[in-house]
Design an enzyme around this catalytic site. Structure first.
Site, PDB file in Angstrom:
ATOM      1  N   GLN A   1     -78.776  29.514 111.760  1.00  0.00           N
ATOM      2  CA  GLN A   1     -77.931  30.049 112.845  1.00  0.00           C
ATOM      3  C   GLN A   1     -76.880  31.007 112.292  1.00  0.00           C
ATOM      4  O   GLN A   1     -76.588  32.038 112.909  1.00  0.00           O
ATOM      5  CB  GLN A   1     -77.274  28.912 113.635  1.00  0.00           C
ATOM      6  CG  GLN A   1     -78.303  28.204 114.541  1.00  0.00           C
ATOM      7  CD  GLN A   1     -77.708  27.147 115.448  1.00  0.00           C
ATOM      8  OE1 GLN A   1     -76.530  26.824 115.353  1.00  0.00           O
ATOM      9  NE2 GLN A   1     -78.526  26.613 116.332  1.00  0.00           N
TER      10      GLN A   1
ATOM     11  N   HIS B   1     -62.718  16.705 110.340  1.00  0.00           N
ATOM     12  CA  HIS B   1     -62.922  16.062 111.647  1.00  0.00           C
ATOM     13  C   HIS B   1     -63.768  14.811 111.411  1.00  0.00           C
ATOM     14  O   HIS B   1     -64.983  14.820 111.567  1.00  0.00           O
ATOM     15  CB  HIS B   1     -63.618  17.010 112.622  1.00  0.00           C
ATOM     16  CG  HIS B   1     -64.090  16.300 113.856  1.00  0.00           C
ATOM     17  ND1 HIS B   1     -63.229  15.781 114.802  1.00  0.00           N
ATOM     18  CD2 HIS B   1     -65.329  15.975 114.291  1.00  0.00           C
ATOM     19  CE1 HIS B   1     -63.912  15.182 115.749  1.00  0.00           C
ATOM     20  NE2 HIS B   1     -65.185  15.283 115.468  1.00  0.00           N
TER      21      HIS B   1
ATOM     22  N   VAL C   1     -68.719  22.905 116.897  1.00  0.00           N
ATOM     23  CA  VAL C   1     -68.364  21.624 117.506  1.00  0.00           C
ATOM     24  C   VAL C   1     -69.275  20.525 116.949  1.00  0.00           C
ATOM     25  O   VAL C   1     -68.844  19.400 116.694  1.00  0.00           O
ATOM     26  CB  VAL C   1     -68.501  21.707 119.047  1.00  0.00           C
ATOM     27  CG1 VAL C   1     -68.214  20.367 119.701  1.00  0.00           C
ATOM     28  CG2 VAL C   1     -67.582  22.785 119.604  1.00  0.00           C
TER      29      VAL C   1
ATOM     30  N   ILE D   1     -72.057  18.011 126.113  1.00  0.00           N
ATOM     31  CA  ILE D   1     -70.863  18.860 126.006  1.00  0.00           C
ATOM     32  C   ILE D   1     -71.171  20.243 126.579  1.00  0.00           C
ATOM     33  O   ILE D   1     -70.356  20.841 127.284  1.00  0.00           O
ATOM     34  CB  ILE D   1     -70.369  18.944 124.546  1.00  0.00           C
ATOM     35  CG1 ILE D   1     -69.897  17.562 124.085  1.00  0.00           C
ATOM     36  CG2 ILE D   1     -69.260  19.970 124.382  1.00  0.00           C
ATOM     37  CD1 ILE D   1     -69.525  17.468 122.614  1.00  0.00           C
ATOM     38  N   GLY D   2     -72.381  20.731 126.300  1.00  0.00           N
ATOM     39  CA  GLY D   2     -72.797  22.019 126.858  1.00  0.00           C
ATOM     40  C   GLY D   2     -72.655  22.025 128.371  1.00  0.00           C
ATOM     41  O   GLY D   2     -72.088  22.964 128.955  1.00  0.00           O
TER      42      GLY D   2
ATOM     43  N   ASP E   1     -58.995  16.239 118.334  1.00  0.00           N
ATOM     44  CA  ASP E   1     -58.187  15.281 117.579  1.00  0.00           C
ATOM     45  C   ASP E   1     -56.699  15.529 117.844  1.00  0.00           C
ATOM     46  O   ASP E   1     -55.926  14.600 118.043  1.00  0.00           O
ATOM     47  CB  ASP E   1     -58.491  15.406 116.081  1.00  0.00           C
ATOM     48  CG  ASP E   1     -59.980  15.258 115.806  1.00  0.00           C
ATOM     49  OD1 ASP E   1     -60.543  14.243 116.219  1.00  0.00           O
ATOM     50  OD2 ASP E   1     -60.569  16.168 115.200  1.00  0.00           O
TER      51      ASP E   1
HETATM   52  P1  NAX Z   1     -76.143  15.922 123.032  1.00  0.00           P
HETATM   53  O1  NAX Z   1     -77.105  15.173 122.216  1.00  0.00           O
HETATM   54  O2  NAX Z   1     -75.930  15.551 124.469  1.00  0.00           O
HETATM   55  O3  NAX Z   1     -76.533  17.468 123.020  1.00  0.00           O
HETATM   56  C1  NAX Z   1     -76.894  18.140 121.856  1.00  0.00           C
HETATM   57  C2  NAX Z   1     -77.848  19.231 122.273  1.00  0.00           C
HETATM   58  O4  NAX Z   1     -78.079  20.054 121.131  1.00  0.00           O
HETATM   59  C3  NAX Z   1     -79.200  18.722 122.747  1.00  0.00           C
HETATM   60  O5  NAX Z   1     -79.503  19.266 124.014  1.00  0.00           O
HETATM   61  C4  NAX Z   1     -80.172  19.231 121.666  1.00  0.00           C
HETATM   62  O6  NAX Z   1     -81.428  19.568 122.191  1.00  0.00           O
HETATM   63  C5  NAX Z   1     -79.419  20.455 121.173  1.00  0.00           C
HETATM   64  N1  NAX Z   1     -79.815  20.899 119.827  1.00  0.00           N
HETATM   65  C6  NAX Z   1     -80.158  20.160 118.762  1.00  0.00           C
HETATM   66  N2  NAX Z   1     -80.502  20.960 117.736  1.00  0.00           N
HETATM   67  C7  NAX Z   1     -80.326  22.226 118.152  1.00  0.00           C
HETATM   68  C8  NAX Z   1     -80.536  23.508 117.553  1.00  0.00           C
HETATM   69  N3  NAX Z   1     -81.008  23.605 116.311  1.00  0.00           N
HETATM   70  N4  NAX Z   1     -80.278  24.609 118.281  1.00  0.00           N
HETATM   71  C9  NAX Z   1     -79.834  24.517 119.542  1.00  0.00           C
HETATM   72  N5  NAX Z   1     -79.649  23.340 120.192  1.00  0.00           N
HETATM   73  C10 NAX Z   1     -79.874  22.213 119.486  1.00  0.00           C
HETATM   74  O7  NAX Z   1     -74.760  15.877 122.229  1.00  0.00           O
HETATM   75  P2  NAX Z   1     -73.289  16.210 122.750  1.00  0.00           P
HETATM   76  O8  NAX Z   1     -72.661  14.983 123.293  1.00  0.00           O
HETATM   77  O9  NAX Z   1     -73.325  17.422 123.600  1.00  0.00           O
HETATM   78  O10 NAX Z   1     -72.545  16.517 121.352  1.00  0.00           O
HETATM   79  C11 NAX Z   1     -72.852  17.672 120.614  1.00  0.00           C
HETATM   80  C12 NAX Z   1     -72.214  17.629 119.244  1.00  0.00           C
HETATM   81  O11 NAX Z   1     -70.802  17.592 119.346  1.00  0.00           O
HETATM   82  C13 NAX Z   1     -72.590  16.396 118.410  1.00  0.00           C
HETATM   83  O12 NAX Z   1     -72.896  16.810 117.094  1.00  0.00           O
HETATM   84  C14 NAX Z   1     -71.298  15.593 118.409  1.00  0.00           C
HETATM   85  O13 NAX Z   1     -71.200  14.741 117.280  1.00  0.00           O
HETATM   86  C15 NAX Z   1     -70.283  16.690 118.390  1.00  0.00           C
HETATM   87  N6  NAX Z   1     -68.899  16.349 118.770  1.00  0.00           N
HETATM   88  C16 NAX Z   1     -67.917  16.981 118.117  1.00  0.00           C
HETATM   89  C17 NAX Z   1     -66.591  16.800 118.439  1.00  0.00           C
HETATM   90  C18 NAX Z   1     -65.522  17.526 117.728  1.00  0.00           C
HETATM   91  O14 NAX Z   1     -64.341  17.278 118.027  1.00  0.00           O
HETATM   92  N7  NAX Z   1     -65.793  18.415 116.778  1.00  0.00           N
HETATM   93  C19 NAX Z   1     -66.187  15.811 119.476  1.00  0.00           C
HETATM   94  C20 NAX Z   1     -67.285  15.484 120.423  1.00  0.00           C
HETATM   95  C21 NAX Z   1     -68.643  15.353 119.790  1.00  0.00           C
HETATM   96  O15 NAX Z   1     -68.734  14.097 119.175  1.00  0.00           O
END
Ligand code: NAX
Length: 329
Positions: free
Chosen positions: A110, A185, A127, A14-15, A157
């Site tokens: 954080q 959520h 998020v 997502i980043g 959503d």
């Molecule tokens: P990814 O696993 O691709 O990326 C997560 C990133 O966070 C990784 O690069 C990891 O190294 C980093 N990270 C982990 N712990 C950290 C910390 N303490 N400080 C800084 N960085 C840290 O996941 P991605 O697909 O990008 O999803 C990110 C989050 O969004 C997940 O928790 C996912 O469940 C959540 N979502 C939330 C949504 C919403 O509507 N609220 C929808 C989309 C998504 O499912």
């Protein structure tokens, strides 16, 4: 003016989708310069640094500076906007309590780092899942920062709900309004069509004319489709929602900063509106006015809606109680 934006988990999926939309001006418009701080854990630093190189290669006129760090104090230094995307995913055999504890270990520190380092008016959007409770933990750890500055993303959503509704009615999605998400959520979320409008006019009659039995359609088709859309994306795409989640994050923050014309949805701290216990971060119908989210008050809540809101809020209460018993709030 330059806005400093911190993105945690910036090396993740997502980043990666978010960074380029922000640099292109989709978040704050074509006149606002941005300074990005990408906060990662050591394992994610390489991916974040790679993204920073690509941002440089994008030659974005609005992008003043990019910094990559694994230090929270540096990451949140002067942040006007904080997008907390990085979270601990649920691993195999992980119970909900383990998941909440692991994320508490991220969002507590954080929140504290935001309080100590961010700009005085910082606005935080969580998020990373479980988003509502992660936002609650961050807010509880951010001494001196009003809880109203901590929000959880439920806009994806809502966007999903509006898109499904528009498709059912055969109207352009942009004409669909007032279709808020209530609660968590999660699969218990409640997308509420009872106030929905098309081109500003109530849509209830048009909906009934098309689907016939509205309660059955809500129960069997619409609500499960919206609530389980994330799983559908994983099944079809082979990986979770990314670009749509980034886009919804942009929508949420842009509206928060620039204001809304009509209702939208956001996870915001409850002050007891609609019987949601004060202090929970719950999704509500909201408007953004003068840089603040305000819950739309005075809506009539039918019996079925009440039951669904209560069920989702009960889940938020359980999550709150679990993190409380873990000493995280
Ligand atoms: P990814 O696993 O691709 O990326 C997560 C990133 O966070 C990784 O690069 C990891 O190294 C980093 N990270 C982990 N712990 C950290 C910390 N303490 N400080 C800084 N960085 C840290 O996941 P991605 O697909 O990008 O999803 C990110 C989050 O969004 C997940 O928790 C996912 O469940 C959540 N979502 C939330 C949504 C919403 O509507 N609220 C929808 C989309 C998504 O499912």
């Amino acid at each position: 003016m330059t806005t400093t934006i911190t993105i945690t988990g910036a090396g993740g999926q997502i980043g990666y989708a978010l960074l380029f939309r922000i640099a292109a001006g989709d978040l704050l418009g074509p006149d606002e310069k941005v300074r990005l701080r990408l906060l990662e854990i050591p394992q994610g630093i390489g991916a974040a640094e790679g993204a920073a190189l690509e941002l440089q290669d994008g030659a974005f006129g609005l992008l003043e500076h990019v910094e990559v760090t694994d230090d929270a104090a540096t990451g949140f230094d002067g942040a006007d906007l904080a997008l907390l995307v990085g979270a601990r995913p649920r691993g195999p055999g992980m119970e909900r309590g383990d998941l909440l504890a692991a994320n508490g270990g991220i969002f507590g520190p954080q929140g504290a780092a935001i309080a100590a380092n961010a700009a005085p008016g910082v606005r935080v959007t969580v998020v990373g899942n479980p988003a509502n409770t992660n936002a609650l933990i961050a807010a509880a750890s951010a001494d001196g920062v009003p809880a109203e500055r901590f929000t959880a993303l439920t806009r994806l959503d809502e966007n999903r709900a509006r898109a499904q509704f528009a498709q059912t009615l055969g109207v352009p999605v942009a004409t669909v309004g007032r279709l808020p998400i209530w609660g968590n959520h999660s699969a218990t979320q409640f997308p509420d069509v009872s106030h929905a409008t098309v081109a500003g006019e109530p849509a209830a009659e048009a909906l009934a004319a098309i689907v016939g039995d509205v309660p059955a359609w809500l129960d069997e088709t619409f609500i499960p489709r919206v609530a389980k859309r994330g799983a559908e994306i994983i099944r079809v795409r082979g990986s979770s929602s990314v670009a749509s989640a980034a886009s919804a994050t942009i929508d949420h923050v842009r509206d928060w900063v620039r204001g809304t014309e009509d209702w939208t949805s956001a996870g915001v701290v409850s002050h007891g509106e609609y019987g949601v216990p004060a202090g929970l971060i719950s999704s509500f119908p909201v408007r953004a006015v003068d840089g603040e989210w305000r819950v739309v008050e005075g809506l009539e809540i039918g019996e079925d809606a009440r039951r669904r809101i209560d069920a989702s809020v009960a889940e938020l209460v359980e999550e709150r109680d679990a993190v409380r018993s873990l000493g995280l709030i």
